[in-house]
Every structure is written in structure tokens, then in C-alpha cells.
Design a protein around this motif. Structure first.
Motif, PDB file in Angstrom:
ATOM      1  N   ASP A  48       8.440   8.809  -5.830  1.00  0.00           N
ATOM      2  CA  ASP A  48       7.017   9.032  -6.084  1.00  0.00           C
ATOM      3  C   ASP A  48       6.257   7.720  -6.178  1.00  0.00           C
ATOM      4  O   ASP A  48       5.123   7.613  -5.715  1.00  0.00           O
ATOM      5  CB  ASP A  48       6.823   9.841  -7.377  1.00  0.00           C
ATOM      6  CG  ASP A  48       7.350  11.267  -7.250  1.00  0.00           C
ATOM      7  OD1 ASP A  48       7.406  11.766  -6.103  1.00  0.00           O
ATOM      8  OD2 ASP A  48       7.718  11.855  -8.285  1.00  0.00           O
ATOM      9  N   SER A  49       6.866   6.733  -6.800  1.00  0.00           N
ATOM     10  CA  SER A  49       6.211   5.438  -6.947  1.00  0.00           C
ATOM     11  C   SER A  49       7.260   4.358  -7.146  1.00  0.00           C
ATOM     12  O   SER A  49       8.395   4.636  -7.560  1.00  0.00           O
ATOM     13  CB  SER A  49       5.241   5.444  -8.142  1.00  0.00           C
ATOM     14  OG  SER A  49       5.959   5.663  -9.351  1.00  0.00           O
ATOM     15  N   VAL A  50       6.866   3.127  -6.853  1.00  0.00           N
ATOM     16  CA  VAL A  50       7.724   1.955  -7.028  1.00  0.00           C
ATOM     17  C   VAL A  50       6.851   0.855  -7.606  1.00  0.00           C
ATOM     18  O   VAL A  50       5.727   0.621  -7.142  1.00  0.00           O
ATOM     19  CB  VAL A  50       8.341   1.503  -5.693  1.00  0.00           C
ATOM     20  CG1 VAL A  50       9.064   0.165  -5.846  1.00  0.00           C
ATOM     21  CG2 VAL A  50       9.298   2.554  -5.158  1.00  0.00           C
ATOM     22  N   CYS A  68       4.244  -1.580  -2.154  1.00  0.00           N
ATOM     23  CA  CYS A  68       4.768  -0.564  -3.074  1.00  0.00           C
ATOM     24  C   CYS A  68       4.748   0.808  -2.424  1.00  0.00           C
ATOM     25  O   CYS A  68       5.685   1.606  -2.594  1.00  0.00           O
ATOM     26  CB  CYS A  68       3.973  -0.557  -4.370  1.00  0.00           C
ATOM     27  SG  CYS A  68       4.371  -1.919  -5.486  1.00  0.00           S
ATOM     28  N   SER A  69       3.706   1.108  -1.678  1.00  0.00           N
ATOM     29  CA  SER A  69       3.630   2.393  -0.984  1.00  0.00           C
ATOM     30  C   SER A  69       4.721   2.500   0.076  1.00  0.00           C
ATOM     31  O   SER A  69       5.358   3.556   0.224  1.00  0.00           O
ATOM     32  CB  SER A  69       2.253   2.556  -0.335  1.00  0.00           C
ATOM     33  OG  SER A  69       1.240   2.609  -1.307  1.00  0.00           O
ATOM     34  N   ILE A  70       4.956   1.405   0.792  1.00  0.00           N
ATOM     35  CA  ILE A  70       6.014   1.414   1.812  1.00  0.00           C
ATOM     36  C   ILE A  70       7.379   1.559   1.157  1.00  0.00           C
ATOM     37  O   ILE A  70       8.230   2.337   1.613  1.00  0.00           O
ATOM     38  CB  ILE A  70       5.937   0.138   2.664  1.00  0.00           C
ATOM     39  CG1 ILE A  70       4.643   0.101   3.475  1.00  0.00           C
ATOM     40  CG2 ILE A  70       7.150   0.045   3.589  1.00  0.00           C
ATOM     41  CD1 ILE A  70       4.428  -1.200   4.227  1.00  0.00           C
ATOM     42  N   PHE A  71       7.629   0.799   0.090  1.00  0.00           N
ATOM     43  CA  PHE A  71       8.896   0.912  -0.638  1.00  0.00           C
ATOM     44  C   PHE A  71       9.121   2.364  -1.065  1.00  0.00           C
ATOM     45  O   PHE A  71      10.219   2.927  -0.887  1.00  0.00           O
ATOM     46  CB  PHE A  71       8.890   0.013  -1.874  1.00  0.00           C
ATOM     47  CG  PHE A  71       9.321  -1.407  -1.628  1.00  0.00           C
ATOM     48  CD1 PHE A  71       8.834  -2.128  -0.546  1.00  0.00           C
ATOM     49  CD2 PHE A  71      10.189  -2.052  -2.493  1.00  0.00           C
ATOM     50  CE1 PHE A  71       9.223  -3.440  -0.319  1.00  0.00           C
ATOM     51  CE2 PHE A  71      10.588  -3.360  -2.288  1.00  0.00           C
ATOM     52  CZ  PHE A  71      10.097  -4.059  -1.205  1.00  0.00           C
ATOM     53  N   THR A  95      11.787  -7.475  -3.946  1.00  0.00           N
ATOM     54  CA  THR A  95      10.764  -6.724  -4.679  1.00  0.00           C
ATOM     55  C   THR A  95       9.431  -6.850  -3.948  1.00  0.00           C
ATOM     56  O   THR A  95       9.217  -7.777  -3.161  1.00  0.00           O
ATOM     57  CB  THR A  95      10.593  -7.232  -6.120  1.00  0.00           C
ATOM     58  OG1 THR A  95       9.982  -8.544  -6.081  1.00  0.00           O
ATOM     59  CG2 THR A  95      11.934  -7.308  -6.847  1.00  0.00           C
ATOM     60  N   ALA A  96       8.532  -5.907  -4.237  1.00  0.00           N
ATOM     61  CA  ALA A  96       7.215  -5.953  -3.599  1.00  0.00           C
ATOM     62  C   ALA A  96       6.467  -7.232  -3.970  1.00  0.00           C
ATOM     63  O   ALA A  96       5.779  -7.831  -3.132  1.00  0.00           O
ATOM     64  CB  ALA A  96       6.404  -4.717  -3.994  1.00  0.00           C
ATOM     65  N   ALA A  97       6.598  -7.663  -5.229  1.00  0.00           N
ATOM     66  CA  ALA A  97       5.904  -8.876  -5.665  1.00  0.00           C
ATOM     67  C   ALA A  97       6.422 -10.104  -4.916  1.00  0.00           C
ATOM     68  O   ALA A  97       5.640 -10.928  -4.413  1.00  0.00           O
ATOM     69  CB  ALA A  97       6.074  -9.062  -7.170  1.00  0.00           C
TER      70      ALA A  97
END
Length: 517
Positions: free
Chosen positions: A23-25, A13-16, A70-72
Motif C-alpha cells: 500500500d505504501s513505502v 516511493c510510489s514506484i517502490f 531506499t527511496a531517499a
């Protein structure tokens, strides 16, 4: 934001968020529906590989980002059981290295017609001010020695291979002309001279003084087997830096360029056999029975001739508005532009089912960022458009087509053709046209003591019968370029396509519209 389920998801999520400049994902945000596109996906790939280097993680191929966006999903894939992939050969000991699929096709074409200039890639600059030819010759020698692809032998053995050679730099051919038009013709003729790939004669540099000694044209021709669009800005940057160093008696402090052995190893996608077979199955199903594109009033039996090029400046702010509209629709700018192109081509030809070729970069490893090399393939997008559908409806379907195609890009085009096995004639199989968003860096040549302006010399050949390109980063503003083979695509057809595509982009930037037909 949702609670993160694992440390892997948290890192992803931080990389995305970093790549997408958000700001966030959340773990379920789709990379391509939140502003991601192919260039950003390359950045994402590099960062993910750097963060998950331990053997317990699977090595990420570029195509996997499209399968698990997606990150997941990506976390589950990275943490899955490590599958065996073919070992990467070690060519670091020297000797020949294998060519990729596109390079192999280029070499075969060259062997059958070694004097044809159709595979020459050309760059040009208009230069005002003092030009030191000795410094330029020194810069050419530096670039020649720096990039092995420019001083290698390309040949057919048991397979197509390349091997670095100790061959002298091409030098600089200095010519003169009285007028700008004459200079363009002189430059074009000089750049068309044939190459000798087996002997390492791969590229050349030509200057033409225009009516004196303060105005020049500089042209570079290189065989496509050694360079691609990504290489252009690297070549120009390296040449400008070396020119400045020679002119000022300074050292060129470049980081080492990757060797051909490093390039060959880094360009192999880490994809296992089961995934490759699934990708082959996708292409066999997706492209089965794809119709050939027929152009209105196409000349019958016309002899092949030089390509013609139509350059159309895009309205100010057009691509910015397209990008905003694409974000509203939840698609990438490329998908929006491809949809507009498909609708325009359907209106011009009357066909709604056809293949469109689009180039893809084989630069999934960060080691390849500074490589002058031909690291491309072509993916066929089969567009199936519906009469009366809105742009939003079409864009949604095209987005799915693009996602599935890029997820199956590890199968080279030559192998896709074999798998699909379409009927063969003298026309290209699967697709007879191409569309590209040319969003690579501009080829800026910085020459100390002079001003330079980039231009694209007229092409000697085309990779398809019809090629439409969007160039966002020209100094004079973004352009639509429509190139065509007049023996297959009438000039009126190319001009009409350009107008219809502009109409589609204008409608796209204003509001969603139904199909005009």
C-alpha cells in the motif's frame, strides 16, 4: 509514513510500492528488506528509468539499486551531478557488434575445440497428439528470421564480434525410435552434433517419433553464445505462436524483436569510471586469497567425463515457507537459499571459506525483455561461515556479501579474475561451484492439437565442477538439481550435498537452528 522530502522521493516511493505490491513505502524502507529481490529490482529499474528520463537525472544502472536501496538514497543519487560516462557506440548502421565478456570466453573455447558439445544449451518436450512437421519447419523458419542471434556469424577479429547473416533456417531433423529410452538416446545424440559459429550454424531442432506417430520428443539445441536461461521461454513462446499461425494459415503478429545492434547498445551499463574503479577495488579486497574448494574423496587424475545430474523434488510448500522465513529475517529468498546451500556445502567439505559463482542477467534495459541472446555474467560470492552460528546470523552476513557483490557486478568476471590474479591451475579460478535460483519463466511450448510437457535433456557440459540449482516453476513442482563432474566431484559427495541442503531448508522453514556441527 514519514513526510516526503521531495517530488523525486514521492515518485520513487510510489514506484517502490507498486513493484513490491504494498500500500505504501516510506523513504527509508530498504527495497531488499521489504520483499524485493533481483527480478523485482529489474522491474524497479525499468520503471525508474521511464519516470526519470530527463537529462537532469542520472541514468540508473542496475547495480546502483544495491548501493542505494531506499527511496531517499536513490533520489539523492538520481538528482546528483550528472557524471560523464563512456558514450554508447551506434551500431545501427550494420556490420559486426562486439560480444560481451562471457560470449567472448565461449567463442575462444569454441575456436580451440569446435566439435565439443559442452556449450550446447538444450530444451526438450514430450508431445502427445498430432504433430505437423511441415508446420514445425515453418515455425522454425519464422523464429530463425526473427532473432538475429540465431542466424549470425560469431568470430574473432581484433575483438570477439557477431554479425547477422542471411543463412537458411536449420530445418527439423525428424527421427524415429521404438521405445522412450531409445528415443531419449537418439535425441541426445542428435542434439550433440557440433555447431559452426563462424558460418551461422547456431541451433537445431530435432523430433523423435516414439513407437508411432502420436508420441514425440522435440529437442532444441543452441550454442550458449546465442541464448541464455531467460531466452528459453521466449524461444518456446515464439515457436508455439508461429506453429499455430502456420497451421491455421494466419499471420504471426509479433512485435519486432530487438536487433543485435540494439541488444549490444542496451546492455552497456551507464557506470562512470570512478565507480568502476571502486568496484574493482572491492573485488581485489573481497576475493584476495579465496581458497579453492576441495571435495572429499575427489578422484586424482581422473579423465574428464560427462556430467551427472541428481534431481530432487522439494517438499510441497517448501519454497513458500522459505520465503516467509526470509521475510522474517529481513533477507531475500535468494540470500536464504544461498545461506542454506553454503551451510550444507561447508558440512560436506569441512570448509567454511570458499567462493560460490552465481549467474546474473545483463538485462537492465526493458528493450532486452524479448531478446533471445546470451546476456549473462557470473558474480563470485565469497562465503565465510562460522562454526556454531545460527542461521539468522549467517543469513545476515551472507546478505551483506550478496549486496556488496551485486553492487559491484559491472566489472565482468574475466576482468575480476585479472584484478584478483589468483594462482592458476587446471581448475576454475576463484570458485569451483555454482548456485542459482532459476526463477525465470518456464519454457512452455504450446502446440495446437497436441499436449506438451517440458523436460531438460542431460547436459553435455557444466560451467563449474559442481552446480546446484533451485527450479521453482516446473510443472510437476519445484526441484533441487545438483549437477557435477564425476572426475572432480564424487557421486556420493553430490548426493550428500543434496540431502544436507534439504535438511537445511527443512530446518529453515521450521525455526532458527544453530549450526549442527
Amino acid at each position: 509514513m514519514e513526510d516526503l522530502q521531495s517530488e523525486t522521493e514521492s515518485v520513487l516511493c510510489s514506484i517502490f510500492a507498486e513493484v513490491l505490491e504494498r500500500d505504501s513505502v516510506s523513504v527509508d524502507d530498504d527495497f531488499f528488506q521489504t520483499g524485493g529481490h533481483s527480478l523485482l529490482a529489474t522491474d524497479l529499474l525499468h520503471k525508474v528509468r521511464a519516470a526519470f528520463k530527463e537529462p537532469r537525472y542520472r541514468k540508473l544502472p542496475f547495480s546502483q539499486i544495491y548501493r542505494t536501496p531506499t527511496a531517499a538514497e536513490l533520489a539523492r543519487w538520481l538528482e546528483g551531478a550528472v557524471r560523464e560516462t563512456a558514450p554508447t557506440p551506434d551500431w545501427s548502421g550494420g556490420g559486426p557488434v562486439p560480444l560481451n565478456s562471457q560470449q567472448t570466453d565461449m567463442l575462444v573455447r569454441h575456436v580451440f575445440d569446435p566439435d565439443a558439445p559442452g556449450q550446447h544449451c538444450t530444451l526438450g518436450w514430450r508431445v502427445e497428439g498430432a504433430l505437423d512437421l511441415d508446420a514445425l519447419r515453418g515455425a522454425v523458419r519464422h523464429v530463425h528470421q526473427r532473432h538475429e542471434s540465431l542466424c549470425a556469424s560469431y568470430r574473432l577479429e581484433e575483438q570477439a564480434v557477431a554479425e547477422p547473416l542471411n543463412v537458411p533456417a536449420p530445418g527439423v531433423t525428424a527421427l524415429e525410435a521404438g521405445t522412450p529410452d531409445e528415443a531419449s538416446a537418439v535425441l541426445h545424440a542428435a542434439l550433440a552434433e557440433p555447431f559452426r559459429l563462424e558460418e551461422g550454424v547456431i541451433w537445431r531442432v530435432v523430433t523423435v517419433a516414439v513407437g508411432g506417430h502420436t508420441s514425440h520428443l522435440i529437442g532444441i539445441a543452441a550454442h550458449h553464445i546465442a541464448v541464455d536461461g531467460w531466452s528459453e521461454s521466449i524461444l518456446a513462446k515464439d515457436l508455439g505462436r508461429a506453429y499455430h499461425a502456420v497451421l491455421t494459415n494466419a499471420l504471426v503478429l509479433d512485435a519486432p524483436a530487438p536487433t543485435m545492434a540494439r541488444i549490444a547498445a542496451a546492455s552497456i551499463a551507464p557506470v562512470d569510471a570512478a565507480e568502476l574503479e571502486a568496484q574493482r577495488a572491492h573485488w581485489r579486497t573481497e576475493l584476495a586469497g579465496v581458497p579453492a574448494l576441495e571435495y572429499p574423496a575427489a578422484p586424482a587424475g581422473a579423465a574428464p567425463c560427462a556430467p551427472e545430474v541428481l534431481e530432487i523434488p522439494l517438499p510441497v510448500g517448501c519454497l513458500d515457507r522459505v520465503e516467509r522465513r526470509a521475510e522474517e529475517l529481513g533477507v531475500t529468498p535468494y540470500v536464504a537459499l544461498l545461506t542454506a546451500y553454503g551451510r550444507a556445502l561447508a558440512e560436506v567439505t569441512g570448509q567454511r571459506d570458499f567462493g560460490v559463482g552465481t549467474p546474473v542477467a545483463l538485462r537492465g534495459d526493458s528493450a532486452l525483455d524479448g531478446a533471445v541472446a546470451c546476456l549473462i555474467d557470473v558474480v563470485c560470492m565469497r562465503l565465510r561461515l562460522t562454526a556454531g552460528a545460527s542461521f539468522a546470523e549467517e543469513a545476515g552476513r551472507v546478505a551483506g556479501t550478496v549486496r556488496r557483490a551485486f553492487a559491484a557486478q559491472d566489472v565482468p568476471l574475466a576482468e575480476v579474475v585479472q584484478e584478483v590474479n589468483p594462482p592458476r591451475d587446471r581448475r576454475p579460478p576463484l570458485f569451483q561451484n555454482m548456485f542459482a535460483l532459476q526463477n525465470t519463466a518456464a519454457a512452455e511450448l504450446d502446440l495446437t492439437g497436441a499436449r506438451s510437457e517440458f523436460f531438460r535433456p542431460a547436459p553435455f557440459g557444466l560451467p563449474s565442477e559442481l552446480v546446484a540449482e533451485i527450479w521453482p516453476f516446473r510443472a510437476e513442482g519445484p526441484y533441487l538439481v545438483v549437477s557435477h563432474r564425476p572426475d572432480r566431484v564424487p557421486a556420493d559427495c553430490a548426493r550428500l550435498l543434496g540431502r544436507r541442503l534439504l535438511d537445511e531448508l527443512d530446518l529453515l522453514a521450521v525455526r532458527d537452528q544453530p549450526d549442527p556441527s
